[in-house]
Design an enzyme around this catalytic site. Structure first.
Site, short mmCIF file in Angstrom:
data_model
loop_
_atom_site.label_atom_id
_atom_site.label_comp_id
_atom_site.label_asym_id
_atom_site.label_seq_id
_atom_site.Cartn_x
_atom_site.Cartn_y
_atom_site.Cartn_z
N ASN A 154 0.42 -1.29 19.44
CA ASN A 154 0.36 -2.45 18.54
C ASN A 154 0.21 -3.75 19.31
OD1 ASN A 154 1.11 -2.23 15.33
ND2 ASN A 154 1.65 -0.39 16.45
N SER A 173 -1.67 -1.87 12.93
CA SER A 173 -1.22 -2.75 11.84
C SER A 173 -0.89 -4.15 12.34
CB SER A 173 -0.01 -2.15 11.14
OG SER A 173 1.05 -1.94 12.06
N GLU A 196 5.79 -7.69 13.31
CA GLU A 196 7.08 -7.02 13.40
C GLU A 196 7.50 -6.80 14.86
OE1 GLU A 196 7.48 -4.23 9.56
OE2 GLU A 196 5.79 -3.66 10.84
N GLY A 227 4.15 1.55 -0.50
CA GLY A 227 5.05 1.55 -1.64
C GLY A 227 4.34 1.96 -2.92
N ALA A 232 0.82 -1.21 0.00
CA ALA A 232 0.00 0.00 0.00
C ALA A 232 0.86 1.26 0.00
CB ALA A 232 -0.93 -0.02 1.20
N ASN A 258 4.17 2.77 18.76
CA ASN A 258 3.80 1.44 18.26
C ASN A 258 4.03 0.36 19.31
OD1 ASN A 258 3.04 2.37 15.72
ND2 ASN A 258 5.06 2.08 14.83
N LYS A 302 8.22 7.11 17.26
CA LYS A 302 7.20 6.32 16.57
C LYS A 302 7.22 4.89 17.05
CE LYS A 302 5.31 5.52 11.96
NZ LYS A 302 5.48 5.79 10.50
#
Length: 313
Positions: free
Chosen positions: A196, A261, A274, A12, A10, A192, A188
Site C-alpha cells: 500500500n 486501496s 489508513e 458493506g 462497497a 498491506n 494481511k
C-alpha cells in the site's frame, strides 16, 4: 438476526445485501450523503456476476441513530480505520448489553478502540478475501467470490460467534471459524504494509513495484519490522512465507495490475489514508516494546507528507 452494517460502502453493501437476501433484518449506516440519498430513492443496487438485484434497505447517517431505534444483535464494522471511533460514538443508541461487534477492518489496533464501547467478550475479529466496488452512489458491483475468517476475542464469546458463523454461511459468505485470527490479521497487515504505502509513494501498480530492482530489499526490511513487533505480541510471522505471499501478488494475471486501496484513496481521490493503522501501528507498538522500526516510521511520515501536499480530506 438484526444486523447493522457500520460503514456501508462497497464491502458493506456486499455483506449487507447477502445477509438481507437470507432473511436477516439489516440496516445500513454510512456518512456519504449521496449514497444515502440514492439508496433511499432507488434502493441499493447490487450487480453480481450473474444477476442484478435492488434491495430496499433502511440507511441512516450515524447522526440519525437515536434512542428510539432498537438495539441490534450484531454490528459489522466496515468503516475506514480512522473513522471507527467516531462511528461507534455516534451509534451508541443501538448498542445494547448483548450486542456483539464483528470487526472486518484492515489494519491493527482496533481492539482498543472497540473496547471503549462494548465488552471484549462481545467482540469478534475477522478478515475477508471478498472484493467489492461502487459504480456510483447506491450502486455496488460485486463480482467474484471470497471467504471470511472469524474468531471471538474472548472464550465466552464463542457460542454467539458460532451463531454468526451460521448466519454468514446461510448467506453464502463462506465463513471459516479460525483458531488464530490474530495471525491472519497481522499477515494481511504485513502485506498491506509493504504494497500500500510503497505503491502510493512510488505512484505505481503492484506489478510495476515488483519489477523494481530494489523491491526485494524494501519488502524484506518492512517484513522484518512487522515480524519483530508481532513476536512481541506472541504472533509469529514467518519471513519467507510473508515475502512469498507479497511477491505472489506481482503477477499481472492476478493482482499485479491492481492499484492498492491506499493509492486509490490518496492519489486518485485525495482522501486521507489508513497508514496510522498499518505501518504507523507497527511504529507505535515498536516504540512501546523497545523495537526499532525505521522503515515503518519513515513510510508513515512520507504518506502523511503526501496527504498534506495533496490536501487530503
Amino acid at each position: 438476526m438484526r444486523i447493522a452494517i457500520a460503514g456501508a460502502g462497497a464491502m458493506g453493501s456486499r455483506i449487507g445485501l447477502m445477509l438481507h437476501e437470507t432473511g436477516n433484518e439489516v440496516i445500513l449506516i454510512d456518512r456519504w450523503p449521496e449514497h444515502i440519498e440514492a439508496i433511499r430513492k432507488n434502493g441499493l443496487i447490487g450487480e453480481f456476476d450473474d444477476r442484478k438485484i435492488v434491495a430496499q434497505l433502511p440507511i441512516y447517517s450515524p447522526e440519525e441513530i437515536i434512542e428510539e431505534h432498537e438495539t441490534v444483535d450484531l454490528i459489522v464494522a466496515l468503516t475506514k480505520s480512522m473513522q471507527l471511533e467516531q462511528m461507534f460514538h455516534d451509534i451508541q443508541p443501538i448498542i445494547g448489553s448483548k450486542t456483539f461487534v464483528f470487526c472486518l477492518l484492515n489494519g491493527l489496533g482496533h481492539e482498543e478502540t472497540l473496547a471503549k464501547f462494548v465488552p471484549k467478550e462481545n467482540i469478534i475479529f475477522g478478515t475477508t478475501t471478498w472484493t467489492a466496488g461502487l459504480a456510483g452512489p447506491g450502486h455496488a458491483k460485486l463480482v467474484g467470490s471470497g471467504s471470511i475468517e472469524m474468531e471471538n476475542l474472548a472464550p465466552s464469546g464463542k457460542a454467539f460467534t458460532l451463531e454468526v458463523l451460521e448466519v454468514f454461511q446461510n448467506a453464502r459468505l463462506n465463513p471459516i471459524y479460525s483458531q488464530n485470527v490474530r495471525y491472519s490479521i497481522w499477515k494481511k497487515a504485513c502485506i498491506n504494509g509493504t504494497l500500500n504505502g510503497l505503491c502510493t509513494i512510488l505512484d505505481c501498480n503492484i506489478a510495476e513495484f515488483g519489477s523494481l530492482t530494489v523491491a526485494r530489499e524494501m519488502i524484506e526490511a518492512i517484513v522484518a519490522e512487522f515480524a519483530a513487533v508481532a513476536d512481541a505480541e506472541q504472533i509469529h510471522l514467518d519471513h519467507s512465507e510473508m515475502i512469498d505471499a507479497i511477491e505472489a501478488t506481482y503477477d499481472p494475471q492476478t493482482q499485479g495490475l491492481h492499484f492498492p486501496s491506499m493509492y486509490q484513496d490518496l492519489i486518485r481521490n485525495q482522501r486521507k489514508t489508513e497508514i496510522d493503522y498499518i505501518n504507523g501501528a507497527v511504529w507505535r507498538k515498536g516504540q512501546l516494546a523497545g523495537i526499532n522500526t525505521p522503515y515503518c516510521a519513515f513510510l508513515t511520515q512520507l504518506i502523511h507528507g503526501k496527504e498534506e501536499l495533496l490536501k487530503a480530506k
